[in-house]
Design a protein around this motif. Structure first.
Motif, PDB file in Angstrom:
ATOM      1  N   LEU A 178      44.076 -64.583  24.312  1.00 22.38           N
ATOM      2  CA  LEU A 178      42.958 -65.592  24.598  1.00 22.38           C
ATOM      3  C   LEU A 178      42.141 -65.101  25.907  1.00 22.38           C
ATOM      4  N   LEU A 222      46.553 -64.085  17.609  1.00 25.52           N
ATOM      5  CA  LEU A 222      46.734 -65.213  18.414  1.00 25.52           C
ATOM      6  C   LEU A 222      47.330 -66.647  18.041  1.00 25.52           C
ATOM      7  N   ILE A 232      37.693 -61.888  20.047  1.00 25.26           N
ATOM      8  CA  ILE A 232      38.990 -62.339  19.384  1.00 25.26           C
ATOM      9  C   ILE A 232      39.535 -61.216  18.257  1.00 25.26           C
ATOM     10  N   GLN A 236      42.671 -58.838  18.752  1.00 27.41           N
ATOM     11  CA  GLN A 236      43.833 -59.039  18.062  1.00 27.41           C
ATOM     12  C   GLN A 236      44.068 -57.757  17.126  1.00 27.41           C
ATOM     13  N   SER A 271      39.944 -62.118  25.460  1.00 33.92           N
ATOM     14  CA  SER A 271      38.891 -62.381  24.678  1.00 33.92           C
ATOM     15  C   SER A 271      37.778 -63.247  25.538  1.00 33.92           C
TER      16      SER A 271
END
Length: 126
Positions: A107, A71, A60, A64, A110
């Motif tokens: 998401l 997110l 994540i 990002q 990830s």
């Protein structure tokens, strides 16, 4: 690097990107520590699946920071290019929709990266 909000593409500035890079490094540390601990303590092979959570933290933060997109901000309809913690609202409904699509995509990426890391560690005969 963009210094302004671009719907569905960029919703965080330099300070926020650095924060996500720190999260990625922390997740990487946790992942390596977990792998080392599992191997050193000779755990059951199924215990290797437990690295998914630290790998998810890494994934994540990494995705990002590379995407320049948060997110949580995307799901909440916010962005930040000012000092850390100073969040602004997205004005347009169309922009919020674009941000939510990007957030969901981040998401999914990830989860896929964390699953790949976990799968590789699970199948490697160590």
């Amino acid at each position: 690097m963009s210094s302004e909000y671009i719907p569905g593409s960029c919703n965080i500035g330099t300070g926020e990107i650095r924060r996500r890079q720190a999260v990625a490094l922390f997740g990487l540390f946790l992942t390596i520590f977990s792998i080392t601990t599992l191997l050193a303590t000779d755990q059951n092979k199924s215990a290797r699946l437990s690295i998914f959570i630290p790998a998810m933290i890494f994934s994540i933060g990494f995705i990002q920071s590379r995407s320049k997109f948060c997110l949580a901000y995307g799901l909440a309809g916010t962005f930040n290019f000012d000092r850390l913690g100073k969040i602004s609202k997205v004005g347009s409904a169309a922009d919020r929709t674009a941000d939510r699509k990007t957030a969901v995509l981040i998401l999914i990426k990830s989860v896929a990266l964390a699953a790949l890391i976990t799968a590789v560690f699970f199948v490697i005969p160590l």
